[in-house]
Design a protein around this motif. Structure first.
Motif, PDB file in Angstrom:
ATOM      1  N   UNK A 112       0.873  -1.169   0.000  1.00 16.39           N
ATOM      2  CA  UNK A 112       0.000   0.000   0.000  1.00 16.39           C
ATOM      3  C   UNK A 112       0.909   1.216   0.000  1.00 16.39           C
ATOM      4  N   UNK A 113       0.570   2.209  -0.840  1.00 16.90           N
ATOM      5  CA  UNK A 113       1.493   3.297  -1.097  1.00 16.90           C
ATOM      6  C   UNK A 113       0.840   4.649  -0.826  1.00 16.90           C
ATOM      7  N   UNK A 114       1.573   5.514  -0.160  1.00 19.29           N
ATOM      8  CA  UNK A 114       1.167   6.888   0.072  1.00 19.29           C
ATOM      9  C   UNK A 114       0.954   7.603  -1.273  1.00 19.29           C
ATOM     10  N   UNK A 115      -0.035   8.501  -1.321  1.00 26.36           N
ATOM     11  CA  UNK A 115      -0.366   9.181  -2.571  1.00 26.36           C
ATOM     12  C   UNK A 115       0.836   9.886  -3.199  1.00 26.36           C
ATOM     13  N   UNK A 136       3.574   7.292  -4.733  1.00 26.23           N
ATOM     14  CA  UNK A 136       3.280   6.416  -5.868  1.00 26.23           C
ATOM     15  C   UNK A 136       4.172   6.684  -7.073  1.00 26.23           C
ATOM     16  N   UNK A 137       4.331   7.929  -7.551  1.00 27.58           N
ATOM     17  CA  UNK A 137       5.223   8.143  -8.697  1.00 27.58           C
ATOM     18  C   UNK A 137       6.661   7.710  -8.439  1.00 27.58           C
ATOM     19  N   UNK A 138       7.109   7.836  -7.191  1.00 26.18           N
ATOM     20  CA  UNK A 138       8.492   7.450  -6.858  1.00 26.18           C
ATOM     21  C   UNK A 138       8.656   5.934  -6.869  1.00 26.18           C
ATOM     22  N   UNK A 139       7.682   5.218  -6.302  1.00 33.20           N
ATOM     23  CA  UNK A 139       7.800   3.757  -6.255  1.00 33.20           C
ATOM     24  C   UNK A 139       7.689   3.163  -7.648  1.00 33.20           C
ATOM     25  N   UNK A 140       6.921   3.800  -8.530  1.00 35.28           N
ATOM     26  CA  UNK A 140       6.786   3.279  -9.893  1.00 35.28           C
ATOM     27  C   UNK A 140       8.062   3.456 -10.711  1.00 35.28           C
ATOM     28  N   UNK A 141       8.983   4.285 -10.224  1.00 39.01           N
ATOM     29  CA  UNK A 141      10.292   4.386 -10.866  1.00 39.01           C
ATOM     30  C   UNK A 141      11.186   3.220 -10.480  1.00 39.01           C
TER      31      UNK A 141
END
Length: 426
Positions: free
Chosen positions: A114-117, A120-125
């Motif tokens: 579960x990812x903080x709003x 999300x863009x950082x984890x998708x990198x």
């Protein structure tokens, strides 16, 4: 080889933290690992055979993740998850450290994050998920996140970089979320017309403009806030057709948990499970910490409903009224995990507040919440500067056959649980 000493250090810190009852080591090991190797998460996952499931949204991340985990584990799949709620990059890195062996290997079938709003863009990198579930977006912690269009712009840019192999699962009833799937294949969940409220009145709506042309949206039916059956008369954008809008069994009460259930069911079906396998698994579901979690304290039943923004508070409030609540404790904090701005309490709705026998109030901003309740012309409330005193007073007021309901913000929920269980989470 750089990762192996980082893993060893992280496991040691985590073990010490648990031994000393200072939490479960869900943040610091990852913080140190990312300092030593900014690509730690990417490196560890790339060497595994994990199928990765990422869940993001303002409300419902933890419950949806827990439902998916239950569905997988009850059907003999192994799972790792950041189940303590540590949903920043350091929490993800810590989860990997806790679940890998000393050689840095992960042997589980699935990872659920579960990812903080904002993250999300950082984890998708660093991670290419097999499944990406986006639940909803509501105004929450504006001091951290900004307005909804700021978040959705960042999300869209990140999602556009994902390959076709990533199955994207979106809430059709949330206009901003549904629009993220406009230019790529997506699966949609929502609620069927039979479950919609038969009105178009909205509580604390956050997204009333068309995400494509900015015209005012038309809502035929509404569940809550800005979720519902919507369309735009100007550009003809409309709610997408759903693959999952009903289910035979809901393990938790509340309209918002119907959404969480549908999201989890759609993921599990996409993985390959049949409806009976999912239903059988959900029959054994236990709520995640603080999310309708039930705790026995001094031989009384206590139930926690995390309530951290207008929408989640309104839904918690509606649900506990349906459950016949008599004694209620509201706990309002304004720390970093809660958001410093607590003006949102003036956006909540408190219909039929007179049906509560007692309302107790505590937290860092106890008198702000007390003033909010006073403006409802409700007189039988009592503020407490000490949280444990408030909990004990509520226990004394609760009959053995009743449930003492607590609606806390996030950091307040952690404090409440520590008092009730004697253990820290983070």
């Amino acid at each position: 080889m750089l990762n192996l000493p980082l893993i060893a250090i992280g496991k040691t810190i985590s073990k010490m933290s648990q031994t000393l009852n200072r939490g479960n080591g869900s943040t610091w090991p990852g913080h140190i690992a990312l300092k030593g190797n900014p690509n730690f998460i990417k490196d560890i996952i790339s060497k595994s055979h994990l199928q990765v499931i990422i869940v993001a949204g303002t409300n419902g991340k933890t419950t949806t993740s827990a439902l998916i985990k239950t569905g997988l584990e009850k059907n003999q799949r192994t799972v790792l998850q950041n189940e303590s709620g540590a949903n920043l990059l350091n929490g993800i890195a810590s989860t990997l450290i806790q679940h890998c062996d000393s050689a840095g290997k992960l042997t589980q079938d699935f990872a659920i994050f579960e990812i903080d709003e904002n993250v999300l863009p950082l984890i998708l990198k660093q991670v290419t998920p097999d499944y990406l579930i986006l639940l909803n977006l509501f105004r929450d912690q504006l001091d951290r996140y900004g307005e909804l269009n700021t978040v959705t712009t960042k999300w869209k840019e990140a999602i556009d970089t994902l390959p076709e192999k990533t199955k994207i699962i979106l809430n059709a009833d949330d206009p901003q979320i549904a629009f993220l799937g406009e230019k790529r294949k997506a699966l949609y969940f929502g609620l069927s017309d039979l479950k919609y409220k038969k009105s178009n009145s909205q509580q604390a709506p956050d997204s009333l403009s068309c995400p494509r042309c900015a015209a005012s949206l038309i809502f035929e039916h509404i569940t809550f806030s800005h979720l519902g059956n919507w369309h735009c008369n100007e550009c003809r954008l409309e709610r997408p057709k759903t693959e999952q809008d009903n289910f035979s069994y809901y393990p938790l009460p509340g309209t918002y948990n119907q959404y969480n259930t549908h999201a989890a069911v759609l993921v599990l079906k996409a993985i390959g499970f049949k409806e009976k396998q999912i239903t059988d698994a959900f029959n054994n579901f236990t709520p995640a910490f603080g999310r309708q979690e039930k705790i026995n304290y001094h031989e009384k039943n206590v139930q926690l409903f995390l309530s951290k923004n207008p929408t989640s508070f309104n839904q918690s409030y509606t649900t506990i009224k349906e459950l016949g609540a008599k004694t209620l404790l509201l706990v309002l904090n304004d720390r970093v995990p809660d958001g410093r701005d607590i003006s949102w309490i003036w956006d909540v709705d408190l219909p039929e507040i007179e049906k509560f026998s007692h309302i107790l109030i505590a937290g860092d901003r106890v008198y702000d919440m007390a003033l909010r309740i006073k403006y409802e012309d409700y007189k039988n409330f009592q503020p407490f500067e000490n949280l444990e005193d408030a909990i004990n007073a509520g226990i004394d007021l609760t009959k053995k056959e009743e449930t003492f309901f607590i609606l806390p913000t996030y950091s307040a929920m952690l404090e409440v649980r520590k008092i009730l269980t004697g253990k820290k989470i983070l």
